[in-house]
Design a protein around this motif. Structure first.
Motif, mmCIF file in Angstrom:
data_model
loop_
_atom_site.group_PDB
_atom_site.id
_atom_site.type_symbol
_atom_site.label_atom_id
_atom_site.label_comp_id
_atom_site.label_asym_id
_atom_site.label_seq_id
_atom_site.Cartn_x
_atom_site.Cartn_y
_atom_site.Cartn_z
ATOM 1 N N SER A 1 4.927 15.457 0.852
ATOM 2 C CA SER A 1 5.840 14.337 1.077
ATOM 3 C C SER A 1 7.253 14.857 0.853
ATOM 4 C CB SER A 1 5.526 13.182 0.118
ATOM 5 O OG SER A 1 6.381 12.085 0.352
ATOM 6 N N TYR B 1 6.638 5.827 -0.683
ATOM 7 C CA TYR B 1 5.454 5.533 0.133
ATOM 8 C C TYR B 1 4.217 6.221 -0.431
ATOM 9 C CZ TYR B 1 2.061 6.376 3.843
ATOM 10 O OH TYR B 1 0.894 6.498 4.544
ATOM 11 N N SER B 2 4.374 7.437 -0.934
ATOM 12 C CA SER B 2 3.228 8.265 -1.313
ATOM 13 C C SER B 2 2.763 8.078 -2.751
ATOM 14 C CB SER B 2 3.575 9.746 -1.092
ATOM 15 O OG SER B 2 3.842 10.004 0.271
ATOM 16 N N GLN C 1 3.129 14.445 5.664
ATOM 17 C CA GLN C 1 3.838 13.268 6.163
ATOM 18 C C GLN C 1 4.863 13.718 7.202
ATOM 19 O OE1 GLN C 1 2.884 10.140 4.907
ATOM 20 N NE2 GLN C 1 1.359 11.498 3.990
ATOM 21 N N HIS D 1 4.546 8.037 10.850
ATOM 22 C CA HIS D 1 5.142 6.766 10.449
ATOM 23 C C HIS D 1 5.699 6.008 11.648
ATOM 24 C CE1 HIS D 1 5.068 7.307 5.971
ATOM 25 N NE2 HIS D 1 4.781 8.532 6.379
ATOM 26 N N HIS E 1 0.135 0.980 5.532
ATOM 27 C CA HIS E 1 1.241 1.257 4.606
ATOM 28 C C HIS E 1 0.950 0.542 3.288
ATOM 29 C CE1 HIS E 1 5.160 1.665 2.862
ATOM 30 N NE2 HIS E 1 5.742 2.065 3.972
ATOM 31 N N MET F 1 4.612 -1.042 -2.274
ATOM 32 C CA MET F 1 5.360 -0.095 -3.108
ATOM 33 C C MET F 1 5.569 -0.688 -4.498
ATOM 34 S SD MET F 1 7.591 2.161 -0.548
ATOM 35 C CE MET F 1 8.717 1.043 0.250
ATOM 36 N N GLY G 1 8.497 -0.493 5.201
ATOM 37 C CA GLY G 1 8.557 -0.307 3.761
ATOM 38 C C GLY G 1 9.190 -1.497 3.065
ATOM 39 N N THR H 1 7.428 -3.596 0.156
ATOM 40 C CA THR H 1 8.070 -3.848 -1.135
ATOM 41 C C THR H 1 8.063 -5.331 -1.467
ATOM 42 O OG1 THR H 1 9.507 -1.921 -0.798
ATOM 43 C CG2 THR H 1 10.184 -3.514 -2.471
#
Length: 379
Positions: free
Chosen positions: A7, A13-14, A93, A120, A178, A181, A285, A289
């Motif tokens: 990453s 993300y990871s 990624q 992505h 996804h 987060m 993302g 979140t």
């Protein structure tokens, strides 16, 4: 299973994925100082499972492309790491830096290691291209071609990849959503709490995010609800043209800068509704979140966004480019407490269930096994 997981850019993300994988597998995370800064360089290690081995590539620039010497040094260190760690599978990624694709292709040349690549964004977003974009696309296509398994973050993206690349077959493109987060919740200030009437538009300010749609919708929201206030937080090329209008409104707050994690956590905690009026998207993302914070969301039904939520249960979906639909949906969330509580509960359910790090890691484990099996048969 020994998993070499790379990453290089956006580590949030990871985080949940590698932590979940580390519960059952031996994981080595390859990352960069820049990626660590996207989490928190002082707390990054404590947010990672202590069993995870971390290898940091010494990037020197804030932007994604690095000096030529960096890629040569990175290639050498990756070859050494592959010899030492002896992974069963390599998971990379995809980034917008074409040279990183070249580095990984060279590092894996002469080996029979299974390669998994997470895509992505199958294609550039509206407003994201530049005159050298074709160079990136050529290199990205090369690593997608080499991959034993390509990971899409939504079924929409999976179908887009299959339509784009004749060399990809359905059995080579897997699906792993996804994850939410959750790590941002570690930074919530103790005094932060929901603020009635607060609408949050957050993220990178580029054309496809639909800020113009939101501004038009805001006129209706503002006139209809005297308690409503709008927060626009982020930076990007699409923001300056709208700043005069936004800053002239005493019920709009603008944070046109990079925000530390504590501020991000505060904004999502305080927001009564998070709005994503995107013109197009692959995944988000920002939505991941918002769901982690149990936020009520209004989002356009574009790309893979509709797959991340359930209409009327964990978000309200509206058509793209429709300011009236955005305004009506936002007002309904602000003014209907029962609806808002249902959406918040649904968001928490998505975060704990199908979009949790553990669930996404389980999807990836199946993809890794397919990659290992395919490589074994090919050899």
């Amino acid at each position: 299973m020994r998993i070499l997981y790379a990453s290089h850019w956006f580590l949030p993300y990871s985080l949940a994925i590698v932590n979940a994988l580390a519960k059952n597998h031996e994981v080595c995370l390859v990352t960069t100082h820049r990626a660590l800064r996207s989490v928190d360089p002082d707390r990054a290690r404590e947010l990672l499972d202590p069993a995870i081995r971390v290898e940091i590539e010494p990037d020197t620039r804030e932007r994604q492309t690095q000096p030529p010497g960096y890629y040569v040094a990175s290639l050498r260190s990756l070859r050494r790491l592959i010899r030492e760690f002896r992974p069963d599978v390599v998971h990379v990624q995809e980034t917008t830096d074409p040279m990183l694709a070249w580095v990984w292709l060279r590092a894996l040349s002469g080996t029979s290691l299974p390669l998994v690549v997470t895509v992505h964004d199958p294609e550039p977003h509206l407003g994201d291209t530049h005159k050298f974009w074709w160079v990136r696309q050529r290199m990205i296509q090369s690593i997608r071609r080499r991959a034993d398994q390509v990971v899409a973050l939504a079924e929409y993206n999976r179908q887009a990849l299959l339509a784009m690349h004749e060399f990809l077959t359905p059995d080579r493109v897997g699906l792993a959503y996804h994850p939410v987060m959750e790590f941002y919740r570690e930074f919530v200030p103790p005094e932060a709490k929901r603020r009635p009437g607060t609408i949050l538009f957050f993220g990178r300010m580029v054309k496809y995010k639909g800020l113009d749609t939101l501004i038009e919708a805001w006129e209706t929201i503002r006139a209809s609800n005297p308690d409503a206030r709008l927060i626009v937080a982020g930076r990007g090329p699409d923001l300056p043209q709208y700043l005069p209008v936004l800053e002239a409104d005493d019920r709009v707050e603008v944070y046109a800068t990079f925000l530390p994690n504590g501020e991000v956590a505060r904004l999502f905690t305080e927001a009564e509704v998070v709005v994503l009026p995107y013109r197009e998207a692959t995944q988000s993302g920002v939505l991941a979140t918002a769901l982690a914070f149990g936020s009520a969301c209004v989002t356009t039904d574009v790309g893979g966004l509709g797959e991340m939520v359930e209409q009327g249960k964990s978000a309200l979906l509206v058509p793209p480019g429709d300011p009236k639909a955005v305004a009506d949906a936002v007002l309904s969330v602000l003014e209907d407490g029962t609806l808002r509580e249902r959406l918040e509960a649904g968001a928490r359910g998505r975060a704990a269930g199908p979009l949790s790090g553990a669930q996404v890691a389980a999807q990836l484990e199946e993809i890794y096994q397919r990659a290992i099996s395919a490589k074994s048969q090919a050899n």
